[in-house]
Design an enzyme around this catalytic site. Structure first.
Site, PDB file in Angstrom:
ATOM      1  N   ASP A   1      -2.699  12.108  11.378  1.00 18.39           N
ATOM      2  CA  ASP A   1      -1.662  11.814  10.376  1.00 18.39           C
ATOM      3  C   ASP A   1      -0.329  12.488  10.677  1.00 18.39           C
ATOM      4  O   ASP A   1       0.425  12.861   9.761  1.00 18.39           O
ATOM      5  CB  ASP A   1      -2.156  12.214   8.964  1.00 18.39           C
TER       6      ASP A   1
ATOM      7  N   LYS B   1       1.967   9.071  14.011  1.00 24.12           N
ATOM      8  CA  LYS B   1       1.855   8.343  15.294  1.00 24.12           C
ATOM      9  C   LYS B   1       2.290   6.883  15.124  1.00 24.12           C
ATOM     10  O   LYS B   1       3.000   6.340  15.955  1.00 24.12           O
ATOM     11  CB  LYS B   1       0.398   8.376  15.801  1.00 24.12           C
TER      12      LYS B   1
ATOM     13  N   GLY C   1      -5.490   5.607   9.973  1.00 23.26           N
ATOM     14  CA  GLY C   1      -4.640   4.988   8.963  1.00 23.26           C
ATOM     15  C   GLY C   1      -3.206   5.276   9.336  1.00 23.26           C
ATOM     16  O   GLY C   1      -2.792   6.434   9.344  1.00 23.26           O
ATOM     17  N   HIS C   2      -2.481   4.248   9.726  1.00 28.77           N
ATOM     18  CA  HIS C   2      -1.119   4.444  10.217  1.00 28.77           C
ATOM     19  C   HIS C   2      -0.154   3.690   9.307  1.00 28.77           C
ATOM     20  O   HIS C   2      -0.251   2.481   9.170  1.00 28.77           O
ATOM     21  CB  HIS C   2      -1.001   3.932  11.663  1.00 28.77           C
TER      22      HIS C   2
ATOM     23  N   GLN D   1      -6.222   9.460  15.657  1.00 31.97           N
ATOM     24  CA  GLN D   1      -6.677  10.842  15.428  1.00 31.97           C
ATOM     25  C   GLN D   1      -5.803  11.814  16.232  1.00 31.97           C
ATOM     26  O   GLN D   1      -4.632  11.532  16.408  1.00 31.97           O
ATOM     27  CB  GLN D   1      -8.171  11.004  15.748  1.00 31.97           C
TER      28      GLN D   1
HETATM   29  P1  GDP Z   1      -0.554   8.607  11.643  1.00 32.14           P
HETATM   30  O1  GDP Z   1      -1.980   8.477  11.249  1.00 32.14           O
HETATM   31  O2  GDP Z   1      -0.333   9.665  12.675  1.00 32.14           O
HETATM   32  O3  GDP Z   1       0.093   7.296  12.032  1.00 32.14           O
HETATM   33  O4  GDP Z   1       0.209   9.109  10.347  1.00 32.14           O
HETATM   34  P2  GDP Z   1       0.033   8.514   8.853  1.00 32.14           P
HETATM   35  O5  GDP Z   1       0.752   7.217   8.795  1.00 32.14           O
HETATM   36  O6  GDP Z   1      -1.377   8.575   8.431  1.00 32.14           O
HETATM   37  O7  GDP Z   1       0.752   9.663   8.019  1.00 32.14           O
HETATM   38  C1  GDP Z   1       2.103   9.941   8.183  1.00 32.14           C
HETATM   39  C2  GDP Z   1       2.829   9.664   6.858  1.00 32.14           C
HETATM   40  O8  GDP Z   1       4.107  10.247   6.890  1.00 32.14           O
HETATM   41  C3  GDP Z   1       3.066   8.177   6.624  1.00 32.14           C
HETATM   42  O9  GDP Z   1       3.036   7.928   5.242  1.00 32.14           O
HETATM   43  C4  GDP Z   1       4.468   7.951   7.173  1.00 32.14           C
HETATM   44  O10 GDP Z   1       5.147   6.871   6.532  1.00 32.14           O
HETATM   45  C5  GDP Z   1       5.127   9.262   6.824  1.00 32.14           C
HETATM   46  N1  GDP Z   1       6.142   9.729   7.788  1.00 32.14           N
HETATM   47  C6  GDP Z   1       6.174   9.573   9.133  1.00 32.14           C
HETATM   48  N2  GDP Z   1       7.226  10.249   9.650  1.00 32.14           N
HETATM   49  C7  GDP Z   1       7.840  10.851   8.612  1.00 32.14           C
HETATM   50  C8  GDP Z   1       8.961  11.726   8.511  1.00 32.14           C
HETATM   51  O11 GDP Z   1       9.604  12.099   9.488  1.00 32.14           O
HETATM   52  N3  GDP Z   1       9.296  12.163   7.254  1.00 32.14           N
HETATM   53  C9  GDP Z   1       8.606  11.797   6.152  1.00 32.14           C
HETATM   54  N4  GDP Z   1       8.999  12.285   4.982  1.00 32.14           N
HETATM   55  N5  GDP Z   1       7.548  10.967   6.206  1.00 32.14           N
HETATM   56  C10 GDP Z   1       7.165  10.523   7.417  1.00 32.14           C
HETATM   57  P1  IMO Z   2      -5.193   8.921  12.135  1.00 34.28           P
HETATM   58  O1  IMO Z   2      -5.202   7.999  13.339  1.00 34.28           O
HETATM   59  C1  IMO Z   2      -6.889  12.261   9.967  1.00 34.28           C
HETATM   60  C2  IMO Z   2     -11.190  12.935  10.367  1.00 34.28           C
HETATM   61  C3  IMO Z   2     -12.012  12.738   9.115  1.00 34.28           C
HETATM   62  C4  IMO Z   2     -13.107  13.758   9.358  1.00 34.28           C
HETATM   63  C5  IMO Z   2     -13.339  13.656  10.857  1.00 34.28           C
HETATM   64  C6  IMO Z   2     -14.503  12.765  11.250  1.00 34.28           C
HETATM   65  O2  IMO Z   2      -4.710   8.274  10.896  1.00 34.28           O
HETATM   66  O3  IMO Z   2      -4.485  10.186  12.475  1.00 34.28           O
HETATM   67  P2  IMO Z   2     -14.840  10.123  11.305  1.00 34.28           P
HETATM   68  O4  IMO Z   2     -14.790   9.118  10.208  1.00 34.28           O
HETATM   69  O5  IMO Z   2     -13.857   9.864  12.407  1.00 34.28           O
HETATM   70  O6  IMO Z   2     -16.219  10.367  11.835  1.00 34.28           O
HETATM   71  O7  IMO Z   2     -14.410  11.523  10.579  1.00 34.28           O
HETATM   72  O8  IMO Z   2     -12.137  13.131  11.408  1.00 34.28           O
HETATM   73  N1  IMO Z   2     -10.334  11.780  10.741  1.00 34.28           N
HETATM   74  C7  IMO Z   2      -9.015  11.735  10.569  1.00 34.28           C
HETATM   75  N2  IMO Z   2      -8.184  12.616   9.967  1.00 34.28           N
HETATM   76  N3  IMO Z   2      -6.387  11.150  10.538  1.00 34.28           N
HETATM   77  C8  IMO Z   2      -7.208  10.287  11.166  1.00 34.28           C
HETATM   78  O9  IMO Z   2      -6.748   9.225  11.874  1.00 34.28           O
HETATM   79  C9  IMO Z   2      -8.600  10.538  11.158  1.00 34.28           C
HETATM   80  N4  IMO Z   2      -9.675   9.885  11.644  1.00 34.28           N
HETATM   81  C10 IMO Z   2     -10.742  10.666  11.397  1.00 34.28           C
HETATM   82  O10 IMO Z   2     -11.260  13.019   7.959  1.00 34.28           O
HETATM   83  O11 IMO Z   2     -12.626  15.052   9.083  1.00 34.28           O
HETATM   84 MG    MG Z   3      -3.196   8.515   9.575  1.00 27.85          MG
END
Ligand code: GDP
Ligand code: IMO
Ligand code: MG
Length: 432
Positions: A13, A16, A40-41, A223
């Site tokens: 999270d 990416k 979850g992106h 991840q």
């Molecule tokens: P990922 O799994 O690495 O793709 O990240 P996620 O999408 O799960 O979580 C990142 C969250 O932060 C998302 O809700 C993005 O919209 C938000 N986000 C990404 N970059 C920034 C940033 O520079 N500032 C803020 N405030 N939010 C951001």
């Molecule tokens: P993105 O791509 C954050 C974590 C789960 C748990 C562990 C194992 O959005 O960054 P799993 O279901 O993979 O066997 O769970 O890994 N986990 C993540 N945490 N972002 C993710 O993906 C994750 N994918 C798995 O919360 O701790």
């Molecule tokens: Mg994510």
């Protein structure tokens, strides 16, 4: 000119998806090489918010997207995700989405086993996403997996289901969970097959051709290094290798093709699920980061644990992950803090150490040693030029670069695609 591989540095999270979406316009194709719909992106493009789990983040800009053989694919989850983004106006046809024919599938038995095992662990849960990721990867390594290409062969599907259910039903029954009937699973798979098979391809060949034509590939990791099954905080990890070295394996390309490795790192730390987190904050500052950063999981809706930036972990992740440069995200979430702490060492059993031990019990015992930096009062939200950042923010970024040992070449100051500062183009960076 280089390909680029994007991987997460911390516990996921980091943003990416946002960075891959931003970089996608410079590439010909975007390929996912590991993980599944545990990812979850979130991508924000003006008024539109896209939540992607299995679809590569290039889908929003209409790039050719590939789900590589290293990804575990839940066909139902994928079809539901396609329907969701099509409702938002995107077109997802076999012209722009190709799935590796040798990708293993996630079936309902995997989800059931994931959940049954978590329940049986009691207080020692991993906190998985409950998507069946671990059991599906186990089946792949145990040579039991049903792969995408098997959907086209009813006979193969039948004997593979026999083998699979012999294993899973024994386990599920032992855990006191409901077992599965072969006929139901079979008809479910046969019903899904015509919807998913049109996307099937020998994706390694497509990618190799893109490479040969001198066009750019963007490898999209899910991840992050601290969730890597070998290098992360085991056993509180996911079940795939998240490091850049896996990009070639999971896409079917030479390890030499992965190009510049861009690590995505948040300006502070978060973690969902269980496991060690040395810099975790349990106070108002931690809660403030969670609120300002909207730190709720996209996949499960769980609150993310928040804490200060851990430079020890980031330096380690850069080394084992093979990272050449970093994108620092969510800098804006630190706006308004009087001071900002960065972990520069650990204390463990009376000793000061500069790396995380491997044993889980020792990982729980380490205490962070902090360096304190001055915060800034101005807002950095939406800033798109390096020179417009407050002096203290520039100092923070510079200090992180020193501590981690690689340059920060991209910065993100907001969720929107536009809220990005490019210092150096990873596609144009030559590798020594
Ligand atoms: P990922 O799994 O690495 O793709 O990240 P996620 O999408 O799960 O979580 C990142 C969250 O932060 C998302 O809700 C993005 O919209 C938000 N986000 C990404 N970059 C920034 C940033 O520079 N500032 C803020 N405030 N939010 C951001
Ligand atoms: P993105 O791509 C954050 C974590 C789960 C748990 C562990 C194992 O959005 O960054 P799993 O279901 O993979 O066997 O769970 O890994 N986990 C993540 N945490 N972002 C993710 O993906 C994750 N994918 C798995 O919360 O701790
Ligand atoms: Mg994510």
């Amino acid at each position: 000119m280089s390909n680029v591989t994007v991987i997460g540095v911390q516990w996921g999270d980091e943003g990416k998806g946002k960075i891959v979406d931003w970089l996608a316009s410079r590439a010909e194709v975007v390929v996912r090489f590991q993980g599944g719909h545990n990812a979850g992106h979130t991508l924000v493009v003006g008024e539109n918010i896209y939540k992607l789990s299995l679809l590569p983040s290039g889908i929003v800009s209409g790039k050719l997207c590939i789900i590589g053989n290293g990804v575990v694919v839940d066909p139902h989850a994928l079809l539901a995700e396609i329907a969701r983004v099509e409702d938002q106006g995107l077109k997802v046809t076999p012209d722009i989405l190709r799935i590796a024919e040798n990708a293993p599938l996630i079936l309902p038995v995997h989800v059931a086993l994931d959940c049954a095992r978590e329940a049986a662990r009691g207080t020692r849960q991993i906190g998985t996403t409950g998507r069946g990721i671990g059991p599906a990867y186990e089946d792949k390594v145990a040579r039991r997996a049903i792969r995408l290409c098997d959907l086209a062969e009813r006979k193969t599907l039948e004997w593979k289901l026999d083998e699979l259910l012999l294993h899973h039903n024994t386990l599920l029954a032992g855990l006191g969970a409901s077992t599965f009937e072969k006929e139901k699973l079979l008809s479910c798979l046969l019903e899904t097959a015509p919807k998913i098979l049109p996307f099937m391809a020998q994706t390694w060949d497509i990618l190799e051709n893109v490479n040969k034509r001198g066009k750019r590939i963007l490898f999209e990791g899910a991840q992050a290094v601290m969730l890597d099954v070998d290098h992360g905080t085991y056993p509180f990890v996911t079940s795939s290798n998240t490091v850049a070295a896996n990009a070639g394996v999971g896409a079917g390309l030479s390890p030499k093709s992965i190009g510049f490795v861009l690590g995505i790192v948040k300006a502070y730390c978060t973690r969902v699920g269980k496991g060690p987190f040395p810099t975790e904050l349990f106070d108002d500052i931690g809660r403030g980061l969670g609120e300002r950063g909207h730190e709720f999981g996209t996949v499960t809706g769980r609150s993310r644990r928040c804490g200060w930036f851990d430079a020890i972990l980031a330096r380690y992740a850069v080394r084992v992950g093979g990272i050449d440069g970093l994108a620092l995200t969510k800098l804006d979430v630190l706006d308004g803090l009087d001071e900002i702490k960065v972990c520069v060492g650990y204390e463990c059993d009376g000793q000061t150490i500069d790396r995380l031990p491997s044993a889980p019990a020792a990982q729980e015992r380490v205490r962070p040693v902090y360096e304190t930096l001055e915060g800034w009062k101005e807002t950095t939200h939406g800033i798109q030029r390096w020179d417009d950042l407050p002096m203290q923010a520039i100092h923070y970024v510079r200090r992180l670069e020193e501590l981690i040992g690689v340059p920060i070449i991209l910065l993100s100051t907001g969720a929107d695609r536009q809220d990005t500062i490019l210092k150096q183009d990873p596609f144009e960076t030559s590798l020594s």
